[in-house]
Design an enzyme around this catalytic site. Sequence first.
Site, PDB file in Angstrom:
ATOM      1  N   TYR A 135      36.911  58.875  25.648  1.00  0.00           N
ATOM      2  CA  TYR A 135      37.319  59.940  24.721  1.00  0.00           C
ATOM      3  C   TYR A 135      37.924  59.386  23.432  1.00  0.00           C
ATOM      4  O   TYR A 135      38.673  60.087  22.755  1.00  0.00           O
ATOM      5  CB  TYR A 135      38.320  60.864  25.405  1.00  0.00           C
ATOM      6  CG  TYR A 135      37.704  61.983  26.231  1.00  0.00           C
ATOM      7  CD1 TYR A 135      36.733  62.835  25.682  1.00  0.00           C
ATOM      8  CD2 TYR A 135      38.115  62.226  27.537  1.00  0.00           C
ATOM      9  CE1 TYR A 135      36.193  63.878  26.421  1.00  0.00           C
ATOM     10  CE2 TYR A 135      37.576  63.272  28.288  1.00  0.00           C
ATOM     11  CZ  TYR A 135      36.612  64.098  27.723  1.00  0.00           C
ATOM     12  OH  TYR A 135      36.092  65.134  28.452  1.00  0.00           O
ATOM     13  N   LYS A 160      34.028  67.827  36.032  1.00  0.00           N
ATOM     14  CA  LYS A 160      35.396  67.343  35.874  1.00  0.00           C
ATOM     15  C   LYS A 160      36.243  67.567  37.138  1.00  0.00           C
ATOM     16  O   LYS A 160      35.853  68.340  38.028  1.00  0.00           O
ATOM     17  CB  LYS A 160      36.031  68.047  34.667  1.00  0.00           C
ATOM     18  CG  LYS A 160      35.423  67.644  33.313  1.00  0.00           C
ATOM     19  CD  LYS A 160      36.157  68.339  32.169  1.00  0.00           C
ATOM     20  CE  LYS A 160      35.667  67.896  30.803  1.00  0.00           C
ATOM     21  NZ  LYS A 160      36.448  68.558  29.708  1.00  0.00           N
ATOM     22  N   GLU A 185      27.187  57.622  25.783  1.00  0.00           N
ATOM     23  CA  GLU A 185      27.884  58.068  26.996  1.00  0.00           C
ATOM     24  C   GLU A 185      27.105  57.712  28.266  1.00  0.00           C
ATOM     25  O   GLU A 185      27.699  57.380  29.294  1.00  0.00           O
ATOM     26  CB  GLU A 185      28.139  59.578  26.912  1.00  0.00           C
ATOM     27  CG  GLU A 185      29.145  59.931  25.811  1.00  0.00           C
ATOM     28  CD  GLU A 185      29.456  61.416  25.720  1.00  0.00           C
ATOM     29  OE1 GLU A 185      28.810  62.232  26.414  1.00  0.00           O
ATOM     30  OE2 GLU A 185      30.357  61.759  24.933  1.00  0.00           O
ATOM     31  N   ASN A 225      38.216  72.749  32.015  1.00  0.00           N
ATOM     32  CA  ASN A 225      37.036  73.557  31.701  1.00  0.00           C
ATOM     33  C   ASN A 225      35.781  73.085  32.432  1.00  0.00           C
ATOM     34  O   ASN A 225      34.660  73.365  32.015  1.00  0.00           O
ATOM     35  CB  ASN A 225      36.834  73.648  30.183  1.00  0.00           C
ATOM     36  CG  ASN A 225      36.669  72.281  29.544  1.00  0.00           C
ATOM     37  OD1 ASN A 225      36.548  71.279  30.233  1.00  0.00           O
ATOM     38  ND2 ASN A 225      36.639  72.244  28.228  1.00  0.00           N
ATOM     39  N   HIS A 238      31.831  68.420  31.220  1.00  0.00           N
ATOM     40  CA  HIS A 238      31.662  67.731  29.934  1.00  0.00           C
ATOM     41  C   HIS A 238      30.170  67.646  29.640  1.00  0.00           C
ATOM     42  O   HIS A 238      29.360  67.496  30.552  1.00  0.00           O
ATOM     43  CB  HIS A 238      32.225  66.307  30.000  1.00  0.00           C
ATOM     44  CG  HIS A 238      31.793  65.459  28.829  1.00  0.00           C
ATOM     45  ND1 HIS A 238      32.464  65.460  27.637  1.00  0.00           N
ATOM     46  CD2 HIS A 238      30.719  64.632  28.661  1.00  0.00           C
ATOM     47  CE1 HIS A 238      31.832  64.655  26.780  1.00  0.00           C
ATOM     48  NE2 HIS A 238      30.772  64.139  27.373  1.00  0.00           N
TER      49      HIS A 238
END
Length: 136
Positions: free
Chosen positions: A52, A12, A129, A115, A118
């Site tokens: 998302y 990310k 995905e 964080n 993913h």
Amino acid sequence: MSNMEKTLSIVKPDAVERNLEGEIKEIFKNNGFQIIKEKKIQIEKSEAEKFYKVHETKPFYNDLCGYLSSGPIIVMILQKANAVKENRELMGATNPKDAHDGTIRKKYGISIDKNSVHGSDSVDNAKIEIDFFFKD
Ligand code: UDP
Ligand code: MG
């Protein structure tokens, strides 16, 4: 008996920004994952909203999509036996504060939104995905 699987991993923006791409890829390789495909991209907010979509009713949805599209990301297809579950374990809990020692989010995660990685949460979602980012 092997249960070879593919899963989608994303480094990310918070981690790319801190130049952690190389270190995180090493962690995957050291844990037996093969990186089948990878690319560095920046996505539009509208694409993040699609990616998302499962979270569209959540209070954090708008910020999450703004965040994922805020800077470059590395999208990767990882392969290993039981890759989906193994990657989720290696990533650690969504909130880095809850992540166990030895996990990527414990080591690098800043906060629940930043964080660092993913990972697909099921074999079915991994296929969706992977197609999302790698279907030409
Ligand atoms: N997220 C957030 N606030 C929350 C829960 C989740 O910002 O209260 C973000 C976080 O970056 C997380 C992503 O939304 O990684 C997707 O949430 P999910 O529950 O799917 O967590 P993950 O599968 O990434 O562990
Ligand atoms: Mg998830």
